[in-house]
Motif scaffolding. Structure first.
Motif: not given
Length: 290
Positions: A108-117
């Motif tokens: 989830m943390q990696s996904s948020l980083l990829a989606l929102a920077g």
């Protein structure tokens, strides 16, 4: 001193909104949800998108965050936990759940980083202004969080005590095998419990977004503190988590009177260790005799 006590109660309300959900999940599913902070971050991002990007009213953003986190939580059990249980043919041990939720946290943390920077996102206060009490001042935003936390937790306790599904959750928490024998559908209760617990985290993220910058790892420090609160209150004890949150908030607030503020985060663990040396089962936990 009264000013610090008031500020501590407000801080404790913020902690309770997060820690009670974590304790509920552990009490029913025996799962230490390491990903709890990521659902908090999801709530923060959803309210950012609704309020800042979409220019929608804060109430709509908070409702969207609650619904989004609830639905994500509802999907976690059938997609992740239930397959593991079916594969093993029995209830998995706690460490397996710990590794699974750690993986979910990383995903989830990696996904948020990829989606929102990785940039910090600022959300304006849902309500502006300062309330002047007799001996202190508190922002309306903090009072909103405290009031919402009291309302949500009151609703949760009422649901668990009076609603049919809430009674089923309590029955499963006490004895899942006996509850299943009485006709309670365990997978449905587990999914509902996860949805309620992470839904509270999502609402917390939406309410507290104006008080903290929103970024992918924003929930991690709060998760660590929530673990300390959950252990302090008694693992899986909701009333204990609520009491421990208030104790932690007040103690942390009072501590800044005598120690530098940068040491404040260590207070949680000092209090937890001190209490556990006297009561290993936590403030409201039951002692286990072996």
């Amino acid at each position: 001193m009264a000013e610090f006590v008031v500020q501590g109660v407000v801080l404790g309300g913020l902690y309770a909104l997060f820690a009670v959900g974590l304790s509920l999940i552990f009490g029913v599913l025996d799962v230490i949800n390491v990903a709890h902070g990521e659902f908090f971050a999801v709530g923060g991002y959803l309210v950012f998108v609704a309020v800042v990007v979409g220019s929608l009213p804060p109430a709509v953003g908070i409702a969207a965050s609650a619904a989004g986190a609830f639905l994500l939580g509802l999907a976690v059990y059938p997609l992740l936990l239930a397959p593991l249980r079916r594969r093993l043919g029995r209830r998995p041990q706690g460490p397996l759940y710990l590794v699974l939720t750690l993986g979910l946290s990383t995903f989830m943390q990696s996904s948020l980083l990829a989606l929102a920077g990785g940039e910090y996102r600022q959300v304006p206060p849902h309500v502006r202004g300062i309330a002047e009490l007799a001996f202190t001042t508190v922002s309306y935003q903090r009072l909103l969080v405290l009031g919402a936390a009291a309302g949500l937790l009151g609703g949760l306790f009422a649901f668990l005590r009076f609603h049919r599904q809430g009674l089923a959750v309590r029955a499963v928490a006490q004895n899942p095998e006996a509850a299943q024998a009485m006709g309670i559908h365990l997978p449905r209760v587990f999914a509902l419990t996860l949805a309620l617990g992470v839904g509270l985290a999502g609402v917390g993220g939406a309410l507290m977004a104006p008080l903290v910058n929103v970024y992918p790892a924003v929930g991690f420090p709060l998760t660590i503190k929530a673990f300390a609160i959950t252990i302090l209150g008694g693992m899986g004890n909701l009333a204990g988590a609520l009491l421990a949150s208030l104790v932690m908030g007040v103690v942390e607030s009072l501590a800044v009177m005598v120690i530098p503020s940068q040491w404040q985060n260590l207070i949680a663990f000092a209090v937890m260790i001190g209490v556990l040396l006297v009561r290993p089962q936590g403030l409201l936990g039951r002692a286990v005799v072996r």
